[in-house]
Design a protein around this motif. Structure first.
Motif, PDB file in Angstrom:
ATOM      1  N   ASP A  61      -1.771  -6.815   6.418  1.00 15.53           N
ATOM      2  CA  ASP A  61      -1.597  -7.937   5.488  1.00 15.53           C
ATOM      3  C   ASP A  61      -1.488  -9.239   6.265  1.00 15.53           C
ATOM      4  O   ASP A  61      -2.019 -10.270   5.838  1.00 15.53           O
ATOM      5  CB  ASP A  61      -0.345  -7.737   4.627  1.00 15.53           C
ATOM      6  N   GLU A  99     -12.012   3.732 -10.057  1.00 15.32           N
ATOM      7  CA  GLU A  99     -10.770   4.080  -9.371  1.00 15.32           C
ATOM      8  C   GLU A  99     -10.127   2.872  -8.707  1.00 15.32           C
ATOM      9  O   GLU A  99      -9.335   3.011  -7.783  1.00 15.32           O
ATOM     10  CB  GLU A  99     -11.046   5.166  -8.319  1.00 15.32           C
ATOM     11  N   ASP A 100     -10.446   1.675  -9.189  1.00 13.69           N
ATOM     12  CA  ASP A 100      -9.988   0.447  -8.548  1.00 13.69           C
ATOM     13  C   ASP A 100      -8.472   0.379  -8.416  1.00 13.69           C
ATOM     14  O   ASP A 100      -7.954   0.028  -7.360  1.00 13.69           O
ATOM     15  CB  ASP A 100     -10.519  -0.771  -9.293  1.00 13.69           C
ATOM     16  N   ASP A 101      -7.743   0.717  -9.480  1.00 18.86           N
ATOM     17  CA  ASP A 101      -6.280   0.659  -9.410  1.00 18.86           C
ATOM     18  C   ASP A 101      -5.739   1.615  -8.352  1.00 18.86           C
ATOM     19  O   ASP A 101      -4.856   1.266  -7.564  1.00 18.86           O
ATOM     20  CB  ASP A 101      -5.653   0.990 -10.772  1.00 18.86           C
ATOM     21  N   TRP A 102      -6.271   2.836  -8.329  1.00 21.97           N
ATOM     22  CA  TRP A 102      -5.821   3.821  -7.358  1.00 21.97           C
ATOM     23  C   TRP A 102      -6.143   3.374  -5.937  1.00 21.97           C
ATOM     24  O   TRP A 102      -5.307   3.461  -5.042  1.00 21.97           O
ATOM     25  CB  TRP A 102      -6.462   5.182  -7.653  1.00 21.97           C
ATOM     26  N   THR A 149      -6.555   0.311  -4.866  1.00 17.61           N
ATOM     27  CA  THR A 149      -5.693  -0.819  -4.549  1.00 17.61           C
ATOM     28  C   THR A 149      -4.316  -0.333  -4.127  1.00 17.61           C
ATOM     29  O   THR A 149      -3.749  -0.813  -3.141  1.00 17.61           O
ATOM     30  CB  THR A 149      -5.585  -1.768  -5.771  1.00 17.61           C
ATOM     31  N   GLU A 150      -3.772   0.637  -4.857  1.00 22.34           N
ATOM     32  CA  GLU A 150      -2.461   1.196  -4.507  1.00 22.34           C
ATOM     33  C   GLU A 150      -2.519   1.888  -3.137  1.00 22.34           C
ATOM     34  O   GLU A 150      -1.613   1.740  -2.319  1.00 22.34           O
ATOM     35  CB  GLU A 150      -2.020   2.186  -5.589  1.00 22.34           C
ATOM     36  N   LEU A 151      -3.592   2.630  -2.886  1.00 26.05           N
ATOM     37  CA  LEU A 151      -3.750   3.322  -1.606  1.00 26.05           C
ATOM     38  C   LEU A 151      -3.837   2.325  -0.454  1.00 26.05           C
ATOM     39  O   LEU A 151      -3.181   2.492   0.581  1.00 26.05           O
ATOM     40  CB  LEU A 151      -5.001   4.204  -1.634  1.00 26.05           C
ATOM     41  N   ARG A 152      -4.621   1.248  -0.623  1.00 27.12           N
ATOM     42  CA  ARG A 152      -4.723   0.231   0.426  1.00 27.12           C
ATOM     43  C   ARG A 152      -3.371  -0.420   0.691  1.00 27.12           C
ATOM     44  O   ARG A 152      -3.015  -0.713   1.830  1.00 27.12           O
ATOM     45  CB  ARG A 152      -5.750  -0.828   0.042  1.00 27.12           C
ATOM     46  N   GLY A 153      -2.606  -0.658  -0.375  1.00 29.74           N
ATOM     47  CA  GLY A 153      -1.270  -1.236  -0.220  1.00 29.74           C
ATOM     48  C   GLY A 153      -0.356  -0.323   0.578  1.00 29.74           C
ATOM     49  O   GLY A 153       0.383  -0.775   1.470  1.00 29.74           O
ATOM     50  N   ALA A 154      -0.413   0.967   0.289  1.00 35.00           N
ATOM     51  CA  ALA A 154       0.411   1.933   1.021  1.00 35.00           C
ATOM     52  C   ALA A 154      -0.008   1.990   2.494  1.00 35.00           C
ATOM     53  O   ALA A 154       0.845   2.033   3.392  1.00 35.00           O
ATOM     54  CB  ALA A 154       0.304   3.316   0.382  1.00 35.00           C
ATOM     55  N   GLN A 171       1.360  -0.990   4.280  1.00 33.10           N
ATOM     56  CA  GLN A 171       2.793  -0.866   4.572  1.00 33.10           C
ATOM     57  C   GLN A 171       3.025   0.018   5.790  1.00 33.10           C
ATOM     58  O   GLN A 171       3.878  -0.281   6.629  1.00 33.10           O
ATOM     59  CB  GLN A 171       3.539  -0.306   3.360  1.00 33.10           C
TER      60      GLN A 171
END
Length: 171
Positions: A4, A147-150, A152-157, A160
């Motif tokens: 990030d 699967e955009d939401d999934w 996006t969540e995976l990239r965020g994880a 982190q």
């Protein structure tokens, strides 16, 4: 993996480097291992008498912007490419019309078993794609769209995890 912080640095650099008169809104910056794509939002055109007329006016405005800013965009791209060691590509959004001027098409090698090859061949035989490579790109776009939401969540994880790694002991 792009952290990030690295994304923020690239966005910040472009935000400070891009001329203000090029943008109606902040540029959209997308980054991967190979490429930085800068999509500028430029002022919309006045609506035409029909949707077709408006769409063509937007396409014409995008084309004019491309030609008018070419030298300056290339200078900014060269600077950024030296700084971030990635290809810089450009695009614009005018109203609902989005156009990429240049972008990288990176080859990707994969091994597929017969059932997966048959899926690609069906897409080619049906005229959905010109080749297996186009069919595979079509499949990737379809998955990304649904699967955009999934994703996006995976990239965020993943981001982190990368941030936590940088705070750990250094070897």
């Amino acid at each position: 993996m792009i952290t990030d912080e690295a994304r923020e640095r690239v966005r910040g650099w472009f935000s400070g480097r891009l001329p203000a008169d090029w943008q109606d809104a902040p540029a959209e910056i997308s980054i991967d291992r190979d490429e930085i794509v800068v999509t500028l939002q430029i002022p919309d055109v006045e609506a035409g008498e029909s949707d077709a007329e408006t769409e063509e006016a937007r396409a014409g405005r995008a084309s004019a912007f491309r030609e008018e800013t070419r030298e300056q965009r290339m200078a900014i791209a060269r600077e950024a490419q030296r700084r971030y060691e990635r290809t810089v590509s450009w695009g614009v959004t005018v109203g609902g019309h989005e156009e990429l001027f240049t972008h990288l098409a990176a080859p990707t090698m994969t091994r597929l078993r017969q059932p997966q090859r048959q899926v690609l061949d069906t897409l080619v035989d049906a005229g959905v794609a010109r080749s297996r490579a186009d069919a595979l790109a079509w499949c990737v776009r379809l998955v990304a769209q649904h699967e955009d939401d999934w994703l996006t969540e995976l990239r965020g994880a993943m981001s982190q995890v990368a941030d936590v790694r940088t705070k750990g002991p250094q070897a």
